[in-house]
Scaffold this motif. Structure first.
Motif, PDB file in Angstrom:
ATOM      1  N   ALA A 132       0.817  -1.217   0.000  1.00  0.00           N
ATOM      2  CA  ALA A 132       0.000   0.000   0.000  1.00  0.00           C
ATOM      3  C   ALA A 132       0.849   1.265   0.000  1.00  0.00           C
ATOM      4  O   ALA A 132       1.825   1.364   0.740  1.00  0.00           O
ATOM      5  N   SER A 133       0.418   2.237  -0.816  1.00  0.00           N
ATOM      6  CA  SER A 133       1.116   3.520  -0.873  1.00  0.00           C
ATOM      7  C   SER A 133       0.425   4.604  -0.063  1.00  0.00           C
ATOM      8  O   SER A 133       1.046   5.607   0.275  1.00  0.00           O
ATOM      9  N   GLY A 134      -0.867   4.431   0.232  1.00  0.00           N
ATOM     10  CA  GLY A 134      -1.622   5.553   0.764  1.00  0.00           C
ATOM     11  C   GLY A 134      -1.871   6.567  -0.337  1.00  0.00           C
ATOM     12  O   GLY A 134      -1.682   6.288  -1.528  1.00  0.00           O
ATOM     13  N   PRO A 135      -2.289   7.797   0.010  1.00  0.00           N
ATOM     14  CA  PRO A 135      -2.565   8.811  -1.018  1.00  0.00           C
ATOM     15  C   PRO A 135      -1.306   9.161  -1.806  1.00  0.00           C
ATOM     16  O   PRO A 135      -0.246   9.393  -1.219  1.00  0.00           O
ATOM     17  N   PRO A 136      -1.386   9.209  -3.131  1.00  0.00           N
ATOM     18  CA  PRO A 136      -0.207   9.562  -3.924  1.00  0.00           C
ATOM     19  C   PRO A 136       0.143  11.038  -3.770  1.00  0.00           C
ATOM     20  O   PRO A 136      -0.741  11.887  -3.613  1.00  0.00           O
ATOM     21  N   PRO A 159       8.366  16.143   4.359  1.00  0.00           N
ATOM     22  CA  PRO A 159       7.492  15.687   5.446  1.00  0.00           C
ATOM     23  C   PRO A 159       6.341  14.808   4.968  1.00  0.00           C
ATOM     24  O   PRO A 159       5.873  13.951   5.720  1.00  0.00           O
ATOM     25  N   ALA A 160       5.899  14.997   3.722  1.00  0.00           N
ATOM     26  CA  ALA A 160       4.847  14.135   3.193  1.00  0.00           C
ATOM     27  C   ALA A 160       5.339  12.693   3.076  1.00  0.00           C
ATOM     28  O   ALA A 160       4.606  11.737   3.378  1.00  0.00           O
ATOM     29  N   VAL A 161       6.575  12.524   2.652  1.00  0.00           N
ATOM     30  CA  VAL A 161       7.153  11.176   2.592  1.00  0.00           C
ATOM     31  C   VAL A 161       7.300  10.604   3.997  1.00  0.00           C
ATOM     32  O   VAL A 161       6.973   9.433   4.245  1.00  0.00           O
ATOM     33  N   ARG A 162       7.771  11.433   4.931  1.00  0.00           N
ATOM     34  CA  ARG A 162       7.922  10.954   6.311  1.00  0.00           C
ATOM     35  C   ARG A 162       6.577  10.526   6.888  1.00  0.00           C
ATOM     36  O   ARG A 162       6.506   9.537   7.639  1.00  0.00           O
ATOM     37  N   GLU A 163       5.534  11.251   6.559  1.00  0.00           N
ATOM     38  CA  GLU A 163       4.202  10.860   7.037  1.00  0.00           C
ATOM     39  C   GLU A 163       3.846   9.465   6.567  1.00  0.00           C
ATOM     40  O   GLU A 163       3.320   8.642   7.335  1.00  0.00           O
ATOM     41  N   ARG A 164       4.140   9.165   5.314  1.00  0.00           N
ATOM     42  CA  ARG A 164       3.817   7.835   4.786  1.00  0.00           C
ATOM     43  C   ARG A 164       4.649   6.753   5.470  1.00  0.00           C
ATOM     44  O   ARG A 164       4.139   5.664   5.762  1.00  0.00           O
ATOM     45  N   ALA A 165       5.895   7.065   5.739  1.00  0.00           N
ATOM     46  CA  ALA A 165       6.729   6.108   6.468  1.00  0.00           C
ATOM     47  C   ALA A 165       6.185   5.868   7.871  1.00  0.00           C
ATOM     48  O   ALA A 165       6.113   4.720   8.341  1.00  0.00           O
ATOM     49  N   GLU A 166       5.789   6.938   8.545  1.00  0.00           N
ATOM     50  CA  GLU A 166       5.267   6.810   9.908  1.00  0.00           C
ATOM     51  C   GLU A 166       3.941   6.070   9.941  1.00  0.00           C
ATOM     52  O   GLU A 166       3.633   5.350  10.902  1.00  0.00           O
ATOM     53  N   ARG A 167       3.136   6.237   8.886  1.00  0.00           N
ATOM     54  CA  ARG A 167       1.844   5.547   8.814  1.00  0.00           C
ATOM     55  C   ARG A 167       2.000   4.064   8.482  1.00  0.00           C
ATOM     56  O   ARG A 167       1.057   3.302   8.605  1.00  0.00           O
ATOM     57  N   GLY A 168       3.170   3.687   7.993  1.00  0.00           N
ATOM     58  CA  GLY A 168       3.404   2.286   7.652  1.00  0.00           C
ATOM     59  C   GLY A 168       3.200   1.942   6.196  1.00  0.00           C
ATOM     60  O   GLY A 168       3.026   0.762   5.853  1.00  0.00           O
ATOM     61  N   ALA A 169       3.236   2.939   5.309  1.00  0.00           N
ATOM     62  CA  ALA A 169       3.110   2.663   3.875  1.00  0.00           C
ATOM     63  C   ALA A 169       4.288   1.815   3.402  1.00  0.00           C
ATOM     64  O   ALA A 169       5.384   1.846   3.978  1.00  0.00           O
ATOM     65  N   ASP A 170       4.057   1.062   2.327  1.00  0.00           N
ATOM     66  CA  ASP A 170       5.083   0.175   1.782  1.00  0.00           C
ATOM     67  C   ASP A 170       5.852   0.802   0.635  1.00  0.00           C
ATOM     68  O   ASP A 170       6.926   0.316   0.263  1.00  0.00           O
ATOM     69  N   VAL A 171       5.287   1.838   0.009  1.00  0.00           N
ATOM     70  CA  VAL A 171       5.862   2.439  -1.186  1.00  0.00           C
ATOM     71  C   VAL A 171       5.360   3.874  -1.260  1.00  0.00           C
ATOM     72  O   VAL A 171       4.274   4.184  -0.758  1.00  0.00           O
ATOM     73  N   VAL A 172       6.141   4.751  -1.877  1.00  0.00           N
ATOM     74  CA  VAL A 172       5.733   6.139  -2.075  1.00  0.00           C
ATOM     75  C   VAL A 172       5.383   6.331  -3.545  1.00  0.00           C
ATOM     76  O   VAL A 172       6.237   6.149  -4.422  1.00  0.00           O
ATOM     77  N   LYS A 173       4.130   6.667  -3.791  1.00  0.00           N
ATOM     78  CA  LYS A 173       3.647   6.892  -5.161  1.00  0.00           C
ATOM     79  C   LYS A 173       3.600   8.394  -5.426  1.00  0.00           C
ATOM     80  O   LYS A 173       3.112   9.171  -4.616  1.00  0.00           O
ATOM     81  N   VAL A 174       4.101   8.794  -6.608  1.00  0.00           N
ATOM     82  CA  VAL A 174       4.186  10.207  -6.963  1.00  0.00           C
ATOM     83  C   VAL A 174       3.594  10.423  -8.352  1.00  0.00           C
ATOM     84  O   VAL A 174       3.941   9.713  -9.300  1.00  0.00           O
ATOM     85  N   MET A 175       2.721  11.402  -8.465  1.00  0.00           N
ATOM     86  CA  MET A 175       2.184  11.791  -9.762  1.00  0.00           C
ATOM     87  C   MET A 175       3.196  12.741 -10.418  1.00  0.00           C
ATOM     88  O   MET A 175       3.105  13.962 -10.289  1.00  0.00           O
ATOM     89  N   VAL A 176       4.155  12.150 -11.104  1.00  0.00           N
ATOM     90  CA  VAL A 176       5.199  12.957 -11.734  1.00  0.00           C
ATOM     91  C   VAL A 176       4.609  13.835 -12.831  1.00  0.00           C
ATOM     92  O   VAL A 176       5.022  14.977 -13.021  1.00  0.00           O
TER      93      VAL A 176
END
Length: 389
Positions: A132-136, A159-176
């Motif tokens: 799970a990535s959570g919100p991209p 900090p947005a990436v850190r939030e996902r790490a703290e929430r337990g996301a498995d991957v960071v998805k980015v709308m490039v």
């Protein structure tokens, strides 16, 4: 111990089928694979007759929160979290029934797929294993802004990436880049500058998280590869008026080991593709052959949920579509199993039928190596050693 027998087996990597295998399963893992109908003592026997066993399918790109309706955005934004989570659960069950035992969900709202991840970890019959990535991450009114992942500037994306790490996301998805689904968004324009993209990748990798870049267009693919993303989603090298499989970018993908997560396939019987898509298909066939020849690792995702023809459970049609785009049946099967596992960071435990791997199996009617359309006939699914279909 469970002993699963079938007419044949594709192990996820091999050059063909193994005849009359017996797969021994214990405590959710594959204990051994025995050939030729070797007798098994003290095990429960599950004989699947004339079926072919495959590793459970791995969907590298899905959106369980999208309902594949004619109004995906409207229905998602109108739903409260409880309603949306119920839809996510239903989408997960539909995917599992189609033989998908692992999904990489690349964009939900309010981190709801992390709740599903916990549920399916406890109960394999509830759905696939979830990455799970959570919100991209996206820009203000950028692609999929309605999922709540807005972050801009280096001081905003870190900090947005850190939030996902703290929430337990498995991957960071980015709308490039932008995307067609979002009104007012341009799929050919890059949404982030290089400093922002590098900051995202740096922060994600610092927390041990891989990064996935949404990019249909060559403009976005070029930036994603240059800034160190691990996978490029869609990766069709589109331009506003055609296709440009930039060989320098492709060579860099090969050098860096960037994986192309292709989102091919759709349910049959839907409307024909728009003219601007249809006229690109011959160039896409040629371009994907260029990726193969260059040695780019390619995995298969569905992008399920975004349109009615991309309904949850349609993933096997991606494998049949790959043969239309010049892949052999064996290549298509690998992109949905062993190489898809690599894209999800699970190459050591999923995507193969071998001792020590998770006991995720799908049985199909017929011989998918001779005719990959056999994957549409799913007769049994085993997830974590539990038969769920």
């Amino acid at each position: 111990m469970l002993a699963v027998r079938a007419r044949a087996l594709f192990d996820g990597v091999g050059p063909g089928l193994v005849d009359r295998p017996t797969v021994l399963i214990e405590n959710g893992r594959i204990a051994a694979v025995r050939p030729g109908g070797v007798p098994v003592v003290g095990a429960e026997i599950l004989d699947l007759g004339a079926a072919t066993l495959l590793p459970g399918f791995i969907d590298t790109h899905t959106h369980l929160a999208f309902d594949a309706s004619d109004d995906v955005i409207g229905r998602l934004t109108a739903a409260d979290d409880a309603t949306l989570l119920d839809r996510i659960r239903a989408a997960a069950r539909a995917s599992l029934a189609a033989g998908v035992t692992t999904v990489r969900d690349l964009g939900d709202r309010a981190y709801l797929t992390l709740r599903l991840r916990a549920e399916t970890a406890r109960d394999p019959a509830a759905g696939p294993h979830v990455i799970a990535s959570g919100p991209p991450l996206t820009t203000t009114r950028g692609h999929c802004w309605f999922l709540g992942g807005r972050a801009e500037g280096v001081d905003g994306v870190r900090p947005a990436v850190r939030e996902r790490a703290e929430r337990g996301a498995d991957v960071v998805k980015v709308m490039v880049t932008g995307g067609d689904l979002t009104p007012g968004s341009d799929p050919y324009s890059v949404q982030y500058g290089r400093d922002e993209l590098r900051a995202i990748v740096d922060e994600a990798h610092r927390h041990g998280l891989p990064t996935a870049a949404h990019a249909h267009a060559v403009t976005g693919i070029r930036e994603a590869v240059a800034t160190g993303f691990d996978t490029v989603e869609h990766c069709f090298f589109l331009t506003e008026d055609g296709v440009d499989f930039d060989r320098r970018v492709i060579e860099e993908m090969t050098r860096r080991g960037v994986i192309a997560s292709l989102t091919l396939g759709a349910l049959p019987g839907g409307p024909p593709p728009p003219a601007h898509i249809a006229r690109r298909i011959p160039s896409l066939v040629t371009g994907l052959a260029t990726l193969r020849e260059a040695g780019v690792t390619m995995a298969l995702g569905s992008d399920s949920g975004i349109f009615p023809v991309k309904a949850h459970g349609s993933y096997p049609y991606g494998m049949t579509a790959m043969t239309d785009f010049g892949f052999t049946p064996l290549q298509a099967l690998r992109t949905a199993t062993s190489t898809a596992a690599l894209a999800c960071g699970l190459g050591g435990r999923k995507g193969r039928i071998a001792a020590g791997y998770d006991a995720d199996l799908v049985a199909v009617g017929g011989d998918p190596v001779a005719d990959v359309a056999a994957v549409l006939d799913v007769v049994a699914v085993i997830r974590g050693g539990v038969r769920v279909k």
